[in-house]
Motif scaffolding. Structure first.
Motif, PDB file in Angstrom:
ATOM      1  N   LEU A   1       0.813  -1.217   0.000  1.00 25.65           N
ATOM      2  CA  LEU A   1       0.000   0.000   0.000  1.00 25.65           C
ATOM      3  C   LEU A   1       0.846   1.266   0.000  1.00 25.65           C
ATOM      4  CD1 LEU A   1      -2.741  -1.075   2.594  1.00 25.65           C
ATOM      5  CD2 LEU A   1      -2.933  -1.019   0.110  1.00 25.65           C
ATOM      6  N   GLY A   2       2.158   1.076   0.126  1.00 26.59           N
ATOM      7  CA  GLY A   2       3.061   2.215   0.044  1.00 26.59           C
ATOM      8  C   GLY A   2       3.373   2.906   1.347  1.00 26.59           C
ATOM      9  N   GLU A   3       2.860   2.398   2.469  1.00 28.94           N
ATOM     10  CA  GLU A   3       3.154   3.025   3.761  1.00 28.94           C
ATOM     11  C   GLU A   3       4.613   2.804   4.142  1.00 28.94           C
ATOM     12  OE1 GLU A   3       2.067  -1.220   4.839  1.00 28.94           O
ATOM     13  OE2 GLU A   3       1.543   0.258   3.315  1.00 28.94           O
ATOM     14  N   ARG A   4       5.156   3.690   4.978  1.00 26.86           N
ATOM     15  CA  ARG A   4       6.527   3.549   5.461  1.00 26.86           C
ATOM     16  C   ARG A   4       6.501   2.833   6.805  1.00 26.86           C
ATOM     17  NH1 ARG A   4       7.904   8.435   5.296  1.00 26.86           N
ATOM     18  NH2 ARG A   4       9.200   8.447   3.424  1.00 26.86           N
ATOM     19  N   LEU A   5       7.281   1.767   6.930  1.00 26.83           N
ATOM     20  CA  LEU A   5       7.357   0.989   8.162  1.00 26.83           C
ATOM     21  C   LEU A   5       8.760   1.110   8.741  1.00 26.83           C
ATOM     22  CD1 LEU A   5       5.546  -2.251   6.928  1.00 26.83           C
ATOM     23  CD2 LEU A   5       4.557  -0.392   8.286  1.00 26.83           C
ATOM     24  N   ILE A   6       8.852   1.517  10.004  1.00 29.47           N
ATOM     25  CA  ILE A   6      10.146   1.661  10.668  1.00 29.47           C
ATOM     26  C   ILE A   6      10.184   0.749  11.883  1.00 29.47           C
ATOM     27  CG2 ILE A   6      11.731   3.241  11.822  1.00 29.47           C
ATOM     28  CD1 ILE A   6      10.539   5.504  10.159  1.00 29.47           C
ATOM     29  N   ASP A   7      10.996  -0.286  11.793  1.00 31.55           N
ATOM     30  CA  ASP A   7      11.175  -1.237  12.887  1.00 31.55           C
ATOM     31  C   ASP A   7      12.256  -0.697  13.816  1.00 31.55           C
ATOM     32  OD1 ASP A   7      11.806  -3.312  14.580  1.00 31.55           O
ATOM     33  OD2 ASP A   7      12.237  -4.768  12.999  1.00 31.55           O
ATOM     34  N   ALA A   8      11.855  -0.316  15.028  1.00 28.98           N
ATOM     35  CA  ALA A   8      12.809   0.262  15.980  1.00 28.98           C
ATOM     36  C   ALA A   8      13.255  -0.727  17.045  1.00 28.98           C
ATOM     37  CB  ALA A   8      12.198   1.494  16.645  1.00 28.98           C
ATOM     38  N   GLY A   9      12.733  -1.953  17.000  1.00 33.12           N
ATOM     39  CA  GLY A   9      13.135  -2.891  18.043  1.00 33.12           C
ATOM     40  C   GLY A   9      12.470  -4.250  17.981  1.00 33.12           C
ATOM     41  N   ALA A  10      11.847  -4.584  16.862  1.00 35.21           N
ATOM     42  CA  ALA A  10      11.196  -5.888  16.719  1.00 35.21           C
ATOM     43  C   ALA A  10      12.190  -6.907  16.161  1.00 35.21           C
ATOM     44  CB  ALA A  10       9.969  -5.774  15.826  1.00 35.21           C
ATOM     45  N   LYS A  11      12.486  -6.792  14.877  1.00 42.75           N
ATOM     46  CA  LYS A  11      13.492  -7.670  14.277  1.00 42.75           C
ATOM     47  C   LYS A  11      14.877  -7.026  14.303  1.00 42.75           C
ATOM     48  CE  LYS A  11      10.457 -10.410  11.314  1.00 42.75           C
ATOM     49  NZ  LYS A  11       9.199  -9.974  11.920  1.00 42.75           N
ATOM     50  N   THR A  12      14.931  -5.748  14.603  1.00 47.85           N
ATOM     51  CA  THR A  12      16.210  -5.062  14.786  1.00 47.85           C
ATOM     52  C   THR A  12      16.499  -4.946  16.282  1.00 47.85           C
ATOM     53  OG1 THR A  12      15.159  -2.886  14.829  1.00 47.85           O
ATOM     54  CG2 THR A  12      15.888  -3.715  12.691  1.00 47.85           C
ATOM     55  N   VAL A  13      17.760  -4.754  16.621  1.00 46.29           N
ATOM     56  CA  VAL A  13      18.141  -4.649  18.035  1.00 46.29           C
ATOM     57  C   VAL A  13      17.597  -3.366  18.650  1.00 46.29           C
ATOM     58  CG1 VAL A  13      20.067  -4.480  19.650  1.00 46.29           C
ATOM     59  CG2 VAL A  13      20.205  -6.046  17.701  1.00 46.29           C
ATOM     60  N   GLY A  14      17.631  -2.277  17.890  1.00 48.67           N
ATOM     61  CA  GLY A  14      17.177  -1.000  18.434  1.00 48.67           C
ATOM     62  C   GLY A  14      18.202  -0.417  19.389  1.00 48.67           C
ATOM     63  N   SER A  15      17.815   0.645  20.086  1.00 47.61           N
ATOM     64  CA  SER A  15      18.752   1.327  20.975  1.00 47.61           C
ATOM     65  C   SER A  15      17.999   2.315  21.857  1.00 47.61           C
ATOM     66  CB  SER A  15      19.798   2.092  20.148  1.00 47.61           C
ATOM     67  OG  SER A  15      19.165   3.092  19.361  1.00 47.61           O
ATOM     68  N   VAL A  16      18.711   2.849  22.847  1.00 45.57           N
ATOM     69  CA  VAL A  16      18.142   3.920  23.666  1.00 45.57           C
ATOM     70  C   VAL A  16      17.824   5.119  22.779  1.00 45.57           C
ATOM     71  CG1 VAL A  16      18.651   5.591  25.494  1.00 45.57           C
ATOM     72  CG2 VAL A  16      19.267   3.187  25.800  1.00 45.57           C
ATOM     73  N   GLU A  17      18.734   5.426  21.870  1.00 44.35           N
ATOM     74  CA  GLU A  17      18.528   6.561  20.962  1.00 44.35           C
ATOM     75  C   GLU A  17      17.267   6.375  20.121  1.00 44.35           C
ATOM     76  OE1 GLU A  17      19.492  10.315  19.390  1.00 44.35           O
ATOM     77  OE2 GLU A  17      20.458   9.226  21.022  1.00 44.35           O
ATOM     78  N   ALA A  18      17.055   5.156  19.627  1.00 41.76           N
ATOM     79  CA  ALA A  18      15.854   4.888  18.834  1.00 41.76           C
ATOM     80  C   ALA A  18      14.598   5.114  19.669  1.00 41.76           C
ATOM     81  CB  ALA A  18      15.883   3.458  18.296  1.00 41.76           C
ATOM     82  N   GLY A  19      14.638   4.708  20.931  1.00 47.63           N
ATOM     83  CA  GLY A  19      13.500   4.932  21.815  1.00 47.63           C
ATOM     84  C   GLY A  19      13.247   6.405  22.063  1.00 47.63           C
ATOM     85  N   MET A  20      14.315   7.179  22.190  1.00 49.98           N
ATOM     86  CA  MET A  20      14.172   8.626  22.376  1.00 49.98           C
ATOM     87  C   MET A  20      13.532   9.273  21.156  1.00 49.98           C
ATOM     88  SD  MET A  20      17.916   9.247  24.098  1.00 49.98           S
ATOM     89  CE  MET A  20      17.887  11.036  23.905  1.00 49.98           C
ATOM     90  N   ARG A  21      13.968   8.847  19.968  1.00 53.03           N
ATOM     91  CA  ARG A  21      13.401   9.418  18.744  1.00 53.03           C
ATOM     92  C   ARG A  21      11.943   8.991  18.569  1.00 53.03           C
ATOM     93  NH1 ARG A  21      17.805  11.291  19.412  1.00 53.03           N
ATOM     94  NH2 ARG A  21      16.369  12.522  20.676  1.00 53.03           N
ATOM     95  N   MET A  22      11.622   7.759  18.962  1.00 54.50           N
ATOM     96  CA  MET A  22      10.225   7.317  18.923  1.00 54.50           C
ATOM     97  C   MET A  22       9.366   8.195  19.826  1.00 54.50           C
ATOM     98  SD  MET A  22      10.204   3.146  18.994  1.00 54.50           S
ATOM     99  CE  MET A  22       8.421   3.031  18.728  1.00 54.50           C
ATOM    100  N   ALA A  23       9.883   8.476  21.016  1.00 57.02           N
ATOM    101  CA  ALA A  23       9.133   9.287  21.977  1.00 57.02           C
ATOM    102  C   ALA A  23       8.910  10.700  21.450  1.00 57.02           C
ATOM    103  CB  ALA A  23       9.866   9.323  23.315  1.00 57.02           C
ATOM    104  N   GLU A  24       9.930  11.279  20.830  1.00 55.72           N
ATOM    105  CA  GLU A  24       9.776  12.626  20.281  1.00 55.72           C
ATOM    106  C   GLU A  24       8.795  12.635  19.113  1.00 55.72           C
ATOM    107  OE1 GLU A  24      14.006  14.701  21.553  1.00 55.72           O
ATOM    108  OE2 GLU A  24      13.803  13.886  19.521  1.00 55.72           O
TER     109      GLU A  24
END
Length: 201
Positions: A1-24
């Motif tokens: 459908l063309g939507e943008r999907l950003i995995d921040a911690g499911a199949k990727t390890v993620g990070s504290v920084e990723a969580g901060m950016r998610m929160a913002e």
């Protein structure tokens, strides 16, 4: 459908920084999130701080996970600025706010990307083409997921004062802090840790 999907911690390890950016992103760009050391807690020495000069709109109008996006064996609560476009929650009658935008972002506390039916539901509710939608997702058990949850300390406070009928127009600025708990692979344990961090941290 063309939507943008950003995995921040499911199949990727993620990070504290990723969580901060998610929160913002969940605050619709109306707040800032930072992390600092708090040596008073030996178990959880890292603390997240969320602040906003427009806390009612940032927290209740955007960051609050109030949009139920369940369906087809999928469950997620949506937070983020797309909520103010859809306005499907009774809370927006209290806020008297409607957003106008050409694109939208939703944050989902889940390990799976939204299925087609959910993407279409969000597109219909926001009045946007699905290629204009971005979904950021991470489970509670992940590092990014845990950080973005405890970064809701200010939002939890705003939600409480709204329940107590405190006049929201009197809230002009806000700061909330909570310790960052260690991730845990079990969902209930991870959820318990993040809840405890916000309530007792």
């Amino acid at each position: 459908l063309g939507e943008r999907l950003i995995d921040a911690g499911a199949k990727t390890v993620g990070s504290v920084e990723a969580g901060m950016r998610m929160a913002e992103a969940a605050m619709g760009g109306l707040g800032s999130v930072s992390v600092f050391m708090d040596r008073s807690s030996q178990q959880w020495p890292f603390t997240v701080e969320a602040r906003s000069s427009q806390p009612v709109l940032a927290c209740l109008g955007s960051q609050y996970a109030g949009w139920n996006l369940s369906g087809q064996n999928y469950f997620a609560m949506g937070s983020g600025p797309a909520r103010a476009l859809a306005r499907v929650e009774p809370l927006f009658e209290t806020l008297s706010y409607r957003d106008i935008a050409s694109s939208a972002v939703l944050i989902l506390e889940t390990a799976e990307p939204p299925p087609r039916a959910i993407v279409e539901k969000v597109g219909k509710a926001t009045g946007l083409a699905t290629e204009k939608l971005t979904f950021l997702y991470a489970p509670t058990q992940s590092l990014a997921g845990g950080v973005q949850i405890v970064a809701r300390a200010l939002e939890v406070a705003l939600h409480k004062i709204n329940d107590l009928k405190f006049p929201l127009e009197n809230v002009i600025d806000g700061i909330g802090t909570a310790p960052i708990p260690a991730p845990h692979p079990d969902f209930l344990t991870a959820m318990g840790r993040t809840n405890d961090a916000i309530i007792y941290g």
